[in-house]
Write an enzyme that holds these catalytic residues in place. Structure first.
Site, mmCIF file in Angstrom:
data_model
loop_
_atom_site.group_PDB
_atom_site.id
_atom_site.type_symbol
_atom_site.label_atom_id
_atom_site.label_comp_id
_atom_site.label_asym_id
_atom_site.label_seq_id
_atom_site.Cartn_x
_atom_site.Cartn_y
_atom_site.Cartn_z
ATOM 1 C CG ASP A 32 -1.709 1.152 1.525
ATOM 2 O OD1 ASP A 32 -1.711 1.978 0.459
ATOM 3 O OD2 ASP A 32 -2.426 1.405 2.414
ATOM 4 C CG ASN A 34 -2.894 5.117 -1.354
ATOM 5 O OD1 ASN A 34 -3.150 4.329 -0.360
ATOM 6 N ND2 ASN A 34 -3.709 5.701 -2.242
ATOM 7 C CG ASP A 36 -5.805 3.151 0.164
ATOM 8 O OD1 ASP A 36 -5.242 2.253 0.360
ATOM 9 O OD2 ASP A 36 -6.406 3.576 -0.808
ATOM 10 C CG ASP A 40 -1.225 1.487 -3.869
ATOM 11 O OD1 ASP A 40 -0.002 1.390 -4.017
ATOM 12 O OD2 ASP A 40 -1.571 2.093 -3.041
ATOM 13 C CG ASP A 211 -11.670 -15.096 -14.105
ATOM 14 O OD1 ASP A 211 -10.867 -15.543 -13.321
ATOM 15 O OD2 ASP A 211 -12.647 -14.813 -14.177
ATOM 16 C CD GLU A 275 -9.917 -19.252 -13.073
ATOM 17 O OE1 GLU A 275 -9.933 -19.320 -11.921
ATOM 18 O OE2 GLU A 275 -10.881 -18.410 -13.831
#
Length: 538
Positions: A32, A34, A36, A40, A211, A275
């Site tokens: 992370d 930032n 939050d 990211d 997917d 997948e």
């Protein structure tokens, strides 16, 4: 980092992806940047050196696209943008640039079977039966009694049809009701998806994981699925009571895959991996990778939901992918974001470290591509998430019979003595594992004998020997505890031997001791200690 990176021989004639080691990153939980609480793209970019230090060829990024996050990114609302919680397209471009500087390729998920119900396509489709996108999704009238058009069931439980008052019709969703099914038969839908793939290829991605691609097309006749025969396995979902003959796996899917392959081939050495889960996955995996014109590989589920890792399971799985150029190339994984952590699923805490070393060397010795899930190199355990803290929609719907996927998606521990374990926020979207601080990257990096440094050795060995990376495989021995096979290629012949048991065993009967230990959990070759694993150079 303590280990040299050994990259594959650039003079090799095989494509880069054949035999590649690929590292899966689940963006919400990697790092992370930032504060939050959610990982990211910038956090990933800042930590790609760790992935490179493992000697990996590529990174598979789970979805980071615009999404309401009902299924944490697998419900896409905009295929061609980054969700603000993950950053921006500029952040993605920076990630690609850094990865390529480090010699890492980037593979991204493409979700072509369904979108979010927030997607503008669906909003337009549900508004009118006569609009431009009226048939971009699977719509059908109710039966005369108002019931759904077929008996199809959703993977996440309950009917696969939801009534929509706007159109006065049902729409199909093989997963959550917030994930309406695209009409993959529609040429305009196919073209839009191909244009999306082109958008990301133009930004520098090196391939795609497709997917749930066997759900991309349905039987337009909406024929009821027949009941599944009784088995000794527990049925936790209504989905488990049917043979999925008509809601998925339509015969027209391979032709669409050929269009995807032609597109990626036009960009050079791209990589496509399917997948494919379910009872018919073996047939479909081979069908979807047949002939050199469809996908490059298929991602096996043989191990991801297995109750135990056994020699028979490995031998049977490998036997289904023989050294035959007419059969596609497999991809293997022991862990991912949808399956419980292997060290919690397959062994007990007192054996976790030894077992993890054995399984990592085993994975590296398999013929095919190998996928390593973030934290697997650390031996991360499954985290027990209380019901009231669950976020996984499947686990919530099927509690307590379905083990939560949340427990395998918890944040990466980077710094063992930091309040936030180096993740970037002390209160992340999912809790840290109680034992994960002791397994943190900085802790293991400083310990030459750690599982992390063992992983680096294992991957370096695979990269250094083409027999392991893409050579032939010949099974020599397997019983309840022991497994032995040879890998051979380019004049190299290597013997791979494993003890799956927690007791010592004699050397496998009929398997020659000839050779020197190339890498192993022990040096002696007269017997095998508990969870022993070794590769001998013949």
């Amino acid at each position: 980092m303590t280990a040299a990176i050994v990259q594959p021989d650039p003079s090799a004639t095989d494509p880069w992806w054949k035999g590649a080691a690929i590292y899966q990153i689940y963006p919400r939980s990697f790092a992370d940047s930032n504060g939050d609480g959610i990982g990211d793209l910038a956090g990933i970019t800042a930590h790609l050196d760790h992935v490179a230090s493992l000697g990996m060829d590529a990174v598979w990024l789970s979805p980071f696209f615009t999404s309401p996050m009902k299924d944490f990114g697998y419900d896409v609302a905009d295929y061609r943008d980054v969700d603000p919680i993950f950053g921006t397209l500029d952040d993605f471009d920076a990630l690609i640039a850094r990865a390529h500087e480090l010699g890492l390729r980037i593979i991204i998920d493409q979700v072509y079977s369904h979108t979010s119900d927030d997607h503008p396509w669906f909003q337009e489709s549900r508004a009118s039966r006569s609009g431009d996108k009226a048939d971009w999704y699977v719509w059908a009238d109710a039966k005369p009694d108002g019931s759904p058009p077929s008996n199809w069931q959703s993977v996440f439980g309950g009917p696969a049809w939801t009534w929509d008052a706007r159109r006065q019709q049902y729409y199909l969703h093989n997963f959550l009701k917030e994930q309406p099914q695209l009409n993959g038969h529609n040429p305009a839908v196919q073209q839009e998806l191909l244009d999306t793939a082109r958008f990301w290829l133009d930004r520098g991605v090196d391939g795609f994981r497709l997917d749930a691609i066997n759900f991309a097309m349905h039987n337009p006749a909406l024929t009821d699925n027949p009941p599944a025969p009784a088995t000794n396995r527990a049925r936790t979902r209504s989905f488990d009571f049917q043979l999925k003959l008509h809601n998925q796996s339509h015969a027209d899917i391979p032709a669409f895959l050929e269009r995807i392959r032609a597109l990626t081939d036009s960009y050079g050495a791209g990589f496509t991996v399917a997948e494919i889960g379910g009872e018919d996955s073996d047939r479909e995996m081979k069908l979807f990778t047949a002939g050199g014109k469809r996908l490059d590989s298929a991602y096996s589920f043989d191990f991801l939901y297995a109750d135990a890792l056994t020699p028979d399971l490995v031998a049977d799985s490998l036997a289904r992918w023989p050294n035959d150029p007419t059969i596609g190339w497999p991809s293997w994984a022991f862990e991912n974001h949808d399956a419980p952590r292997a060290v919690s699923r397959w062994t007990t805490p007192e054996h976790a470290n030894a077992f993890a070393r054995m399984k990592l060397l085993l994975l590296a010795c398999l013929r095919g591509n190998i996928f390593l899930y973030q934290g697997e190199e650390l031996g991360l355990t499954q985290v027990d998430i209380a019901f009231e803290d669950l976020l996984d929609p499947e686990a919530i719907a099927n509690w307590p019979m379905t083990l939560s996927r949340d427990g395998a998606r918890t944040p990466m521990p980077w710094v063992g003595n930091a309040p936030d374990l180096g993740f970037g926020s002390e209160t992340p979207w999912l809790p840290f594992g109680g034992d994960h601080a002791a397994l943190a990257i900085d802790v293991q990096d400083a310990d030459a004998g750690s599982l992390l440094n063992w992983t680096r050795r294992v991957v370096a060995t695979r990269n250094a020997y083409r027999a392991l990376r893409n050579g032939d495989l010949r099974m020599l021995y397997n019983d309840d505890a022991l497994l032995a096979f040879e890998r051979e290629g380019d004049g190299e012949r290597l013997l791979c031997v494993f003890n799956f048991g927690d007791t010592a065993h004699a050397w496998p009967e009929g398997v020659s001791h000839d050779g020197s230990v190339l890498i192993g959990t022990q040096d002696a070759i007269d017997s095998l200690a508990p969870f022993a694993a070794m590769v001998l150079r013949r």
